[in-house]
Design a protein around this motif. Sequence first.
Motif, PDB file in Angstrom:
ATOM      1  N   SER A  50       0.831  -1.192   0.000  1.00 23.16           N
ATOM      2  CA  SER A  50       0.000   0.000   0.000  1.00 23.16           C
ATOM      3  C   SER A  50       0.873   1.253   0.000  1.00 23.16           C
ATOM      4  O   SER A  50       2.010   1.211   0.442  1.00 23.16           O
ATOM      5  CB  SER A  50      -0.939   0.010   1.206  1.00 23.16           C
ATOM      6  N   ILE A  51       0.320   2.332  -0.469  1.00 23.32           N
ATOM      7  CA  ILE A  51       1.052   3.598  -0.541  1.00 23.32           C
ATOM      8  C   ILE A  51       0.956   4.292   0.810  1.00 23.32           C
ATOM      9  O   ILE A  51      -0.113   4.352   1.416  1.00 23.32           O
ATOM     10  CB  ILE A  51       0.472   4.497  -1.643  1.00 23.32           C
ATOM     11  N   SER A  52       2.082   4.813   1.251  1.00 24.34           N
ATOM     12  CA  SER A  52       2.115   5.556   2.510  1.00 24.34           C
ATOM     13  C   SER A  52       2.288   7.041   2.200  1.00 24.34           C
ATOM     14  O   SER A  52       3.216   7.421   1.496  1.00 24.34           O
ATOM     15  CB  SER A  52       3.270   5.053   3.372  1.00 24.34           C
ATOM     16  N   TYR A  53       1.369   7.855   2.698  1.00 26.79           N
ATOM     17  CA  TYR A  53       1.429   9.295   2.458  1.00 26.79           C
ATOM     18  C   TYR A  53       1.935  10.018   3.693  1.00 26.79           C
ATOM     19  O   TYR A  53       1.718   9.583   4.817  1.00 26.79           O
ATOM     20  CB  TYR A  53       0.042   9.823   2.082  1.00 26.79           C
ATOM     21  N   SER A  54       2.587  11.143   3.464  1.00 28.09           N
ATOM     22  CA  SER A  54       3.083  11.940   4.583  1.00 28.09           C
ATOM     23  C   SER A  54       1.902  12.543   5.338  1.00 28.09           C
ATOM     24  O   SER A  54       0.807  12.702   4.781  1.00 28.09           O
ATOM     25  CB  SER A  54       3.976  13.067   4.063  1.00 28.09           C
ATOM     26  N   PRO A  55       2.117  12.905   6.603  1.00 25.86           N
ATOM     27  CA  PRO A  55       1.047  13.581   7.348  1.00 25.86           C
ATOM     28  C   PRO A  55       0.556  14.843   6.638  1.00 25.86           C
ATOM     29  O   PRO A  55      -0.643  15.135   6.645  1.00 25.86           O
ATOM     30  CB  PRO A  55       1.697  13.899   8.692  1.00 25.86           C
ATOM     31  N   ALA A  56       1.472  15.581   6.003  1.00 22.74           N
ATOM     32  CA  ALA A  56       1.067  16.798   5.292  1.00 22.74           C
ATOM     33  C   ALA A  56       0.138  16.464   4.140  1.00 22.74           C
ATOM     34  O   ALA A  56      -0.894  17.114   3.944  1.00 22.74           O
ATOM     35  CB  ALA A  56       2.295  17.557   4.792  1.00 22.74           C
ATOM     36  N   ALA A  57       0.460  15.437   3.367  1.00 21.71           N
ATOM     37  CA  ALA A  57      -0.384  15.042   2.236  1.00 21.71           C
ATOM     38  C   ALA A  57      -1.743  14.538   2.720  1.00 21.71           C
ATOM     39  O   ALA A  57      -2.779  14.877   2.141  1.00 21.71           O
ATOM     40  CB  ALA A  57       0.316  13.976   1.406  1.00 21.71           C
ATOM     41  N   CYS A  58      -1.750  13.743   3.775  1.00 27.92           N
ATOM     42  CA  CYS A  58      -3.017  13.261   4.338  1.00 27.92           C
ATOM     43  C   CYS A  58      -3.882  14.429   4.814  1.00 27.92           C
ATOM     44  O   CYS A  58      -5.090  14.449   4.586  1.00 27.92           O
ATOM     45  CB  CYS A  58      -2.756  12.314   5.506  1.00 27.92           C
ATOM     46  N   SER A  59      -3.246  15.413   5.445  1.00 28.15           N
ATOM     47  CA  SER A  59      -3.977  16.580   5.938  1.00 28.15           C
ATOM     48  C   SER A  59      -4.584  17.362   4.787  1.00 28.15           C
ATOM     49  O   SER A  59      -5.726  17.826   4.869  1.00 28.15           O
ATOM     50  CB  SER A  59      -3.053  17.503   6.742  1.00 28.15           C
ATOM     51  N   LEU A  60      -3.837  17.501   3.693  1.00 28.36           N
ATOM     52  CA  LEU A  60      -4.350  18.231   2.532  1.00 28.36           C
ATOM     53  C   LEU A  60      -5.624  17.584   2.004  1.00 28.36           C
ATOM     54  O   LEU A  60      -6.614  18.267   1.735  1.00 28.36           O
ATOM     55  CB  LEU A  60      -3.289  18.305   1.439  1.00 28.36           C
ATOM     56  N   VAL A  61      -5.626  16.272   1.890  1.00 28.19           N
ATOM     57  CA  VAL A  61      -6.817  15.556   1.413  1.00 28.19           C
ATOM     58  C   VAL A  61      -7.988  15.804   2.367  1.00 28.19           C
ATOM     59  O   VAL A  61      -9.120  16.048   1.929  1.00 28.19           O
ATOM     60  CB  VAL A  61      -6.530  14.047   1.259  1.00 28.19           C
ATOM     61  N   LEU A  62      -7.733  15.775   3.664  1.00 26.96           N
ATOM     62  CA  LEU A  62      -8.800  16.025   4.643  1.00 26.96           C
ATOM     63  C   LEU A  62      -9.398  17.424   4.468  1.00 26.96           C
ATOM     64  O   LEU A  62     -10.616  17.590   4.486  1.00 26.96           O
ATOM     65  CB  LEU A  62      -8.264  15.876   6.065  1.00 26.96           C
ATOM     66  N   PHE A  63      -8.521  18.422   4.300  1.00 23.39           N
ATOM     67  CA  PHE A  63      -9.003  19.796   4.126  1.00 23.39           C
ATOM     68  C   PHE A  63      -9.829  19.931   2.851  1.00 23.39           C
ATOM     69  O   PHE A  63     -10.851  20.618   2.830  1.00 23.39           O
ATOM     70  CB  PHE A  63      -7.843  20.798   4.093  1.00 23.39           C
ATOM     71  N   ILE A  64      -9.411  19.282   1.764  1.00 21.17           N
ATOM     72  CA  ILE A  64     -10.141  19.356   0.502  1.00 21.17           C
ATOM     73  C   ILE A  64     -11.545  18.773   0.666  1.00 21.17           C
ATOM     74  O   ILE A  64     -12.517  19.331   0.163  1.00 21.17           O
ATOM     75  CB  ILE A  64      -9.359  18.639  -0.620  1.00 21.17           C
ATOM     76  N   LYS A  65     -11.651  17.668   1.387  1.00 17.75           N
ATOM     77  CA  LYS A  65     -12.937  16.978   1.544  1.00 17.75           C
ATOM     78  C   LYS A  65     -13.842  17.608   2.607  1.00 17.75           C
ATOM     79  O   LYS A  65     -15.058  17.421   2.575  1.00 17.75           O
ATOM     80  CB  LYS A  65     -12.697  15.513   1.921  1.00 17.75           C
ATOM     81  N   ALA A  66     -13.273  18.335   3.542  1.00 19.57           N
ATOM     82  CA  ALA A  66     -14.032  18.848   4.692  1.00 19.57           C
ATOM     83  C   ALA A  66     -15.008  19.957   4.303  1.00 19.57           C
ATOM     84  O   ALA A  66     -14.722  20.772   3.415  1.00 19.57           O
ATOM     85  CB  ALA A  66     -13.077  19.367   5.755  1.00 19.57           C
ATOM     86  N   GLU A  67     -16.139  19.980   4.988  1.00 18.17           N
ATOM     87  CA  GLU A  67     -17.110  21.059   4.790  1.00 18.17           C
ATOM     88  C   GLU A  67     -16.459  22.396   5.122  1.00 18.17           C
ATOM     89  O   GLU A  67     -15.815  22.546   6.173  1.00 18.17           O
ATOM     90  CB  GLU A  67     -18.323  20.829   5.696  1.00 18.17           C
ATOM     91  N   ASN A  68     -16.581  23.349   4.210  1.00 16.15           N
ATOM     92  CA  ASN A  68     -15.942  24.672   4.349  1.00 16.15           C
ATOM     93  C   ASN A  68     -14.425  24.572   4.494  1.00 16.15           C
ATOM     94  O   ASN A  68     -13.789  25.505   4.967  1.00 16.15           O
ATOM     95  CB  ASN A  68     -16.534  25.466   5.525  1.00 16.15           C
ATOM     96  N   HIS A  69     -13.861  23.426   4.112  1.00 13.12           N
ATOM     97  CA  HIS A  69     -12.408  23.192   4.210  1.00 13.12           C
ATOM     98  C   HIS A  69     -11.902  23.495   5.620  1.00 13.12           C
ATOM     99  O   HIS A  69     -10.807  24.011   5.809  1.00 13.12           O
ATOM    100  CB  HIS A  69     -11.636  24.027   3.177  1.00 13.12           C
ATOM    101  N   THR A  70     -12.729  23.147   6.615  1.00 12.37           N
ATOM    102  CA  THR A  70     -12.429  23.474   8.007  1.00 12.37           C
ATOM    103  C   THR A  70     -12.382  22.195   8.846  1.00 12.37           C
ATOM    104  O   THR A  70     -13.263  21.350   8.747  1.00 12.37           O
ATOM    105  CB  THR A  70     -13.510  24.432   8.564  1.00 12.37           C
ATOM    106  N   LEU A  71     -11.315  22.081   9.653  1.00 12.65           N
ATOM    107  CA  LEU A  71     -11.105  20.896  10.485  1.00 12.65           C
ATOM    108  C   LEU A  71     -10.605  21.306  11.869  1.00 12.65           C
ATOM    109  O   LEU A  71      -9.897  22.296  12.011  1.00 12.65           O
ATOM    110  CB  LEU A  71     -10.048  19.980   9.864  1.00 12.65           C
ATOM    111  N   SER A  72     -10.936  20.480  12.854  1.00  9.74           N
ATOM    112  CA  SER A  72     -10.370  20.686  14.185  1.00  9.74           C
ATOM    113  C   SER A  72      -9.065  19.914  14.304  1.00  9.74           C
ATOM    114  O   SER A  72      -8.815  18.957  13.563  1.00  9.74           O
ATOM    115  CB  SER A  72     -11.343  20.213  15.264  1.00  9.74           C
ATOM    116  N   MET A  73      -8.259  20.340  15.236  1.00 10.74           N
ATOM    117  CA  MET A  73      -7.002  19.650  15.511  1.00 10.74           C
ATOM    118  C   MET A  73      -7.281  18.173  15.822  1.00 10.74           C
ATOM    119  O   MET A  73      -6.590  17.289  15.328  1.00 10.74           O
ATOM    120  CB  MET A  73      -6.298  20.334  16.683  1.00 10.74           C
ATOM    121  N   SER A  74      -8.328  17.902  16.596  1.00 15.50           N
ATOM    122  CA  SER A  74      -8.621  16.514  16.965  1.00 15.50           C
ATOM    123  C   SER A  74      -9.062  15.686  15.758  1.00 15.50           C
ATOM    124  O   SER A  74      -8.718  14.507  15.660  1.00 15.50           O
ATOM    125  CB  SER A  74      -9.665  16.454  18.088  1.00 15.50           C
TER     126      SER A  74
END
Length: 75
Positions: free
Chosen positions: A1-25
């Motif tokens: 499987s492909i392993s992504y950096s924390p930064a890359a994983c975070s970018l995907v989360l921000f793109i998918k998130a409503e209003n591109h907004t996420l909590s630290m948790s």
Amino acid sequence: SISYSPAACSLVLFIKAENHTLSMSQIMADVWPGKSISPDCFHKAIERLRDLLRQLPMTIQIEYLGEEIYQMQIL
């Protein structure tokens, strides 16, 4: 499987998130599932993401909104 950096994983989360907004948790739970990481490790990953975004030909920022909430802003 492909392993992504924390930064890359975070970018995907921000793109998918409503209003591109996420909590630290939310970020910590999705990027490091089942692991306890230090706030310093978290902040380093956010800073690496900001560094990556600065290299793009458009302005995309990760802004801290307070109360441990972050938002990706495309300007």
